[in-house]
Design an enzyme around this catalytic site. Structure first.
Site, PDB file in Angstrom:
ATOM      1  CE  LYS A 140      -4.339   1.253   0.115  1.00 32.64           C
ATOM      2  NZ  LYS A 140      -5.521   0.610  -0.481  1.00 32.64           N
ATOM      3  CG  ASP A 180      -7.159   3.705  -1.076  1.00 33.41           C
ATOM      4  OD1 ASP A 180      -7.659   2.581  -0.947  1.00 33.41           O
ATOM      5  OD2 ASP A 180      -7.255   4.577  -0.168  1.00 33.41           O
TER       6      ASP A 180
HETATM    7  P1  NAP Z   1     -12.509   8.152  -3.347  1.00 34.13           P
HETATM    8  O1  NAP Z   1     -12.961   7.898  -4.740  1.00 34.13           O
HETATM    9  O2  NAP Z   1     -11.448   9.148  -3.115  1.00 34.13           O
HETATM   10  O3  NAP Z   1     -13.796   8.485  -2.479  1.00 34.13           O
HETATM   11  C1  NAP Z   1     -13.722   8.581  -1.105  1.00 34.13           C
HETATM   12  C2  NAP Z   1     -15.044   9.124  -0.575  1.00 34.13           C
HETATM   13  O4  NAP Z   1     -15.027   9.065   0.851  1.00 34.13           O
HETATM   14  C3  NAP Z   1     -15.277  10.579  -0.937  1.00 34.13           C
HETATM   15  O5  NAP Z   1     -16.654  10.827  -1.029  1.00 34.13           O
HETATM   16  C4  NAP Z   1     -14.654  11.307   0.252  1.00 34.13           C
HETATM   17  O6  NAP Z   1     -15.165  12.603   0.471  1.00 34.13           O
HETATM   18  C5  NAP Z   1     -15.029  10.406   1.396  1.00 34.13           C
HETATM   19  N1  NAP Z   1     -13.995  10.486   2.441  1.00 34.13           N
HETATM   20  C6  NAP Z   1     -12.669  10.273   2.303  1.00 34.13           C
HETATM   21  N2  NAP Z   1     -12.026  10.506   3.461  1.00 34.13           N
HETATM   22  C7  NAP Z   1     -12.955  10.856   4.339  1.00 34.13           C
HETATM   23  C8  NAP Z   1     -12.914  11.199   5.709  1.00 34.13           C
HETATM   24  N3  NAP Z   1     -11.770  11.219   6.402  1.00 34.13           N
HETATM   25  N4  NAP Z   1     -14.079  11.492   6.304  1.00 34.13           N
HETATM   26  C9  NAP Z   1     -15.254  11.470   5.609  1.00 34.13           C
HETATM   27  N5  NAP Z   1     -15.358  11.169   4.318  1.00 34.13           N
HETATM   28  C10 NAP Z   1     -14.223  10.851   3.691  1.00 34.13           C
HETATM   29  O7  NAP Z   1     -11.978   6.790  -2.680  1.00 34.13           O
HETATM   30  P2  NAP Z   1     -12.456   5.297  -2.931  1.00 34.13           P
HETATM   31  O8  NAP Z   1     -11.516   4.681  -3.902  1.00 34.13           O
HETATM   32  O9  NAP Z   1     -13.903   5.279  -3.205  1.00 34.13           O
HETATM   33  O10 NAP Z   1     -12.147   4.631  -1.515  1.00 34.13           O
HETATM   34  C11 NAP Z   1     -13.097   4.624  -0.464  1.00 34.13           C
HETATM   35  C12 NAP Z   1     -12.740   3.546   0.538  1.00 34.13           C
HETATM   36  O11 NAP Z   1     -12.712   2.253  -0.110  1.00 34.13           O
HETATM   37  C13 NAP Z   1     -11.373   3.677   1.199  1.00 34.13           C
HETATM   38  O12 NAP Z   1     -11.426   3.152   2.500  1.00 34.13           O
HETATM   39  C14 NAP Z   1     -10.487   2.777   0.335  1.00 34.13           C
HETATM   40  O13 NAP Z   1      -9.336   2.352   1.021  1.00 34.13           O
HETATM   41  C15 NAP Z   1     -11.453   1.630   0.101  1.00 34.13           C
HETATM   42  N6  NAP Z   1     -11.142   0.782  -1.046  1.00 34.13           N
HETATM   43  C16 NAP Z   1     -11.040   1.307  -2.299  1.00 34.13           C
HETATM   44  C17 NAP Z   1     -10.787   0.464  -3.360  1.00 34.13           C
HETATM   45  C18 NAP Z   1     -10.743   0.965  -4.765  1.00 34.13           C
HETATM   46  O14 NAP Z   1     -10.674   0.142  -5.687  1.00 34.13           O
HETATM   47  N7  NAP Z   1     -10.835   2.266  -5.021  1.00 34.13           N
HETATM   48  C19 NAP Z   1     -10.602  -0.908  -3.147  1.00 34.13           C
HETATM   49  C20 NAP Z   1     -10.738  -1.420  -1.848  1.00 34.13           C
HETATM   50  C21 NAP Z   1     -11.002  -0.556  -0.820  1.00 34.13           C
HETATM   51  P3  NAP Z   1     -14.283  13.872   0.027  1.00 34.13           P
HETATM   52  O15 NAP Z   1     -14.307  13.858  -1.470  1.00 34.13           O
HETATM   53  O16 NAP Z   1     -14.987  15.036   0.630  1.00 34.13           O
HETATM   54  O17 NAP Z   1     -12.917  13.665   0.586  1.00 34.13           O
END
Ligand code: NAP
Length: 460
Positions: A140, A180
């Site tokens: 990561k 991520d």
């Molecule tokens: P993303 O596209 O950047 O979206 C993240 C979302 O969560 C946004 O709406 C963001 O709001 C909100 N957020 C982020 N940090 C926050 C915080 N501290 N408090 C409240 N809201 C918050 O990211 P993502 O890829 O969807 O990832 C979301 C989660 O899934 C993470 O835990 C990541 O590790 C996990 N994940 C992702 C993947 C993948 O393929 N992308 C795979 C496995 C797990 P803002 O825009 O206002 O920051």
């Protein structure tokens, strides 16, 4: 007591003592890394019956080794903003465990990023990647860079500087990053361009989540959200429930959240709320996903703007309140520790039937206890959100063979993988005496493959 029972008891006592001792050492060595300790504790708490049954893991020092990253790289990222000011961010890549394959795991750009967050994510990734059944190790990375409010040119200069250093440590057979939080198609594109420029060849397999025109896989964008819903649907089916006609609340409005909402809607659910870090929207008619996609994927705007186009919906400041909305299914898809004990209690009091973790570690340990003690169907992140990395591994396979599969082919493989992860987690929970507890089941099913590979590969 029967002799066999006495031996079992002795082994259980020995396993408990071993887990406790190793965890004390992890605590003293990583005293300030609260997220990392939380992730380790959740896994360790599940492993006592495994270690009691297979004491050779203790002899091989598997726990002591699995909690120490093979490598943790920290570096500075100097870059210049649009006004000519020099900025410096801190970046990390943790190469945690390569016993099953090259390191694989996303990159996070968010101001909260530090070594604890990157290590918790990397540690979880080891077992998640093992659960997928694909040949990928755990890694990561990321930076405390905040992409919010930055121009495209600032994002490009930052990511190019980031990759100028990171490229020394990655490669298609070494370490394969992906996206991520804060890292999507735009950032992966800039990083891929910079890697190619420095290395001088077209090594498509060095990053996943690439654009479709240059080596990306169809269905990668959808994979984590779709996969989480496939997993929850499988869990609900086993309990004579389904998404059909259910009310769903999904936190976040990023990549995972958008495609979890899309698949839940396709399965006949009504999604009534989603959020970003500023607050949440509630639309009792059901969220209009076209609006959310345009605001978030194209215009990079705040979720609060949704109500300007849908005046009957309401926006509430503060994202935590989203869990007070009554729902049948809750899908936390934003960030770690977004559901604490009191939010979990409110969800239970409001009649939630299933919780599926799309984000990594979105429920605190206390919140998980609330769900399990109240017999709520609970799909833990390691298993439920493994769809993203699974399709990343499929992207690597397509890149190696120089072939591209159709959306339907990739989606069918994703569904098979998610069903298989569900079945393996259920089976492990039954074999090791915690039937229906998928936290225990997923941790054990993921751990055993890694532990066996570590034993086979000797003391490295
Ligand atoms: P993303 O596209 O950047 O979206 C993240 C979302 O969560 C946004 O709406 C963001 O709001 C909100 N957020 C982020 N940090 C926050 C915080 N501290 N408090 C409240 N809201 C918050 O990211 P993502 O890829 O969807 O990832 C979301 C989660 O899934 C993470 O835990 C990541 O590790 C996990 N994940 C992702 C993947 C993948 O393929 N992308 C795979 C496995 C797990 P803002 O825009 O206002 O920051």
């Amino acid at each position: 007591m029967h002799v066999i029972d006495e031996i079992k008891q002795t082994n259980t006592d020995m396993a408990k003592a071993y887990v406790k001792t190793v965890f004390e050492t992890v605590k003293s060595r990583n005293a300030n890394e609260v997220e990392f300790l939380q992730a380790v504790k959740e896994v360790f708490d599940s492993l006592v019956p495994v270690l009691a049954k297979h004491p050779h893991y203790i002899k091989h020092g598997i726990l002591e080794r699995v909690v120490e990253p093979e490598r943790l790289i920290t570096f500075r990222v100097p870059w210049m903003d649009d006004h000519g000011n020099v900025k410096v961010n801190r970046a990390f890549r943790v190469q945690f465990n390569s016993s099953l394959g090259p390191y694989k795991g996303g990159l996070r750009f968010h101001p909260s990023v530090n070594s604890s967050i990157i290590k918790f994510l990397g540690f979880e990734q080891i077992f998640k990647n093992s659960l997928t059944g694909q040949p990928i190790g755990g890694g990561k990375g990321g930076s405390d860079f905040d992409p919010k409010g930055k121009s495209d040119t600032e994002i490009m200069r930052f990511t190019q500087s980031f990759m100028t250093e990171l490229c020394k440590y990655i490669g298609p057979d070494v370490d394969v990053p992906a996206g991520d939080i804060g890292v999507g198609a735009r950032e992966i594109g800039f990083m891929f361009g910079q890697y190619k420029r420095i290395r001088g060849g077209f090594e498509a397999g060095v990053l996943t989540g690439k654009g479709l025109g240059y080596g990306g896989s169809l269905a990668r964008k959808e994979a984590t959200g779709y996969g989480a819903v496939y997993f929850v649907e499988e869990m609900m089916k086993d309990n004579k429930l389904s998404f059909k006609d259910s009310t769903v609340v999904v936190s976040g409005s990023g990549n995972v959240s958008i495609y979890a909402m899309e698949k839940a809607m396709q399965l006949g659910a009504k999604v009534v709320a989603c959020s970003d870090s500023s607050g949440y929207i509630y639309d009792e008619n059901g969220i209009d996903l076209h609006t959310v996609k345009r605001l978030k994927e194209i215009e990079y705007k705040r979720i609060s703007e949704y109500v300007q186009e849908h005046p009957h919906a309401k926006f509430v400041s503060g994202f935590e309140g989203i869990w007070s909305i009554p729902c049948d299914i809750a899908l936390p898809c934003a960030t770690q520790n977004e559901i604490d004990e009191s939010a979990a209690k409110v969800l239970v009091a409001n009649g939630v039937k299933a919780v599926g973790e799309g984000a990594n570690m979105p429920s605190t340990l206390e919140a998980i206890d609330v769900f399990l003690n109240n017999k709520i169907l609970f799909a833990p992140a390691k298993a439920a959100n493994a769809g993203g990395v699974s399709v990343s591994a499929l992207e690597m396979a397509q890149n190696s063979s120089r072939l591209s599969w159709t959306f339907e082919e990739v989606d069918a493989k994703l569904q098979d993988i998610m069903k298989n992860i569900y079945q393996e987690s259920v089976k492990a929970s039954e074999i090791y005496g915690a039937p229906g507890n998928l936290v225990v089941g997923a941790n054990i099913a993921g751990f055993v493959k890694v532990a066996d590979a570590m034993v086979s590969q000797g003391l490295v």
